[in-house]
Design a protein around this motif. Structure first.
Motif, PDB file in Angstrom:
ATOM      1  N   GLN A   1       0.834  -1.201   0.000  1.00 17.70           N
ATOM      2  CA  GLN A   1       0.000   0.000   0.000  1.00 17.70           C
ATOM      3  C   GLN A   1       0.874   1.258   0.000  1.00 17.70           C
ATOM      4  O   GLN A   1       0.575   2.236  -0.693  1.00 17.70           O
TER       5      GLN A   1
ATOM      6  N   SER B   1       1.049   4.116  -3.014  1.00 19.06           N
ATOM      7  CA  SER B   1       0.808   5.544  -2.790  1.00 19.06           C
ATOM      8  C   SER B   1       1.842   6.396  -3.521  1.00 19.06           C
ATOM      9  O   SER B   1       1.523   7.489  -3.989  1.00 19.06           O
TER      10      SER B   1
ATOM     11  N   ARG C   1       1.344   9.061  -6.831  1.00 17.81           N
ATOM     12  CA  ARG C   1       1.559  10.351  -6.173  1.00 17.81           C
ATOM     13  C   ARG C   1       1.050  11.495  -7.032  1.00 17.81           C
ATOM     14  O   ARG C   1       0.951  11.378  -8.258  1.00 17.81           O
TER      15      ARG C   1
ATOM     16  N   ARG D   1      -2.757  13.893   0.489  1.00 16.51           N
ATOM     17  CA  ARG D   1      -3.065  12.655  -0.248  1.00 16.51           C
ATOM     18  C   ARG D   1      -2.383  11.448   0.379  1.00 16.51           C
ATOM     19  O   ARG D   1      -2.855  10.338   0.274  1.00 16.51           O
ATOM     20  N   SER D   2      -1.241  11.668   1.028  1.00 15.61           N
ATOM     21  CA  SER D   2      -0.480  10.543   1.575  1.00 15.61           C
ATOM     22  C   SER D   2      -1.069  10.030   2.880  1.00 15.61           C
ATOM     23  O   SER D   2      -0.555   9.083   3.447  1.00 15.61           O
TER      24      SER D   2
ATOM     25  N   SER E   1      -3.485   8.248   3.344  1.00 17.08           N
ATOM     26  CA  SER E   1      -4.320   7.068   3.138  1.00 17.08           C
ATOM     27  C   SER E   1      -3.867   5.869   3.969  1.00 17.08           C
ATOM     28  O   SER E   1      -4.615   4.935   4.146  1.00 17.08           O
TER      29      SER E   1
END
Length: 103
Positions: A17, A21, A25, A77-78, A80
């Motif tokens: 995962q 990511s 990116r 965004r990171s 997750s």
């Protein structure tokens, strides 16, 4: 030129995962003034950290990136991965490039 190295410990069950990511990116850093390139290094030994390595023309360019809206957007965004995906806090290192075989 400088390098900025971020050592990130990732638990094995979250490795795929984490890697995904980076494959997906946002790429917002790519257009930043002074940015040269980005590399994500995958450990060859279990338990070693991933290394996110960026190259910059100079430290002020890197600092400007960390204070930019693009930085905030890219790092939002990171989020997750859950906090417990990591083995500890990332370790950030900044180095001047003394010698490069690219030169």
């Amino acid at each position: 030129m400088i390098t900025v190295m971020n050592r990130i410990g990732v638990k094995p069950e979250f490795a795929a995962q984490f890697e995904e990511s980076f494959r997906n990116r946002a790429g917002l850093v790519d257009g930043m003034p002074g940015f040269i390139r980005n590399e994500v290094l995958k450990p060859t030994k279990p338990g070693d950290p991933y290394i996110v390595l960026t190259y910059w023309q100079d430290e002020p360019s890197f600092r400007a990136w960390t204070e930019s809206d693009e930085f905030k957007q890219g790092h939002a965004r990171s989020g997750s991965l859950p906090h417990d995906a990591f083995t500890g806090r990332p370790v950030l290192e900044v180095h001047d490039v003394l010698l490069s075989s690219d030169n």
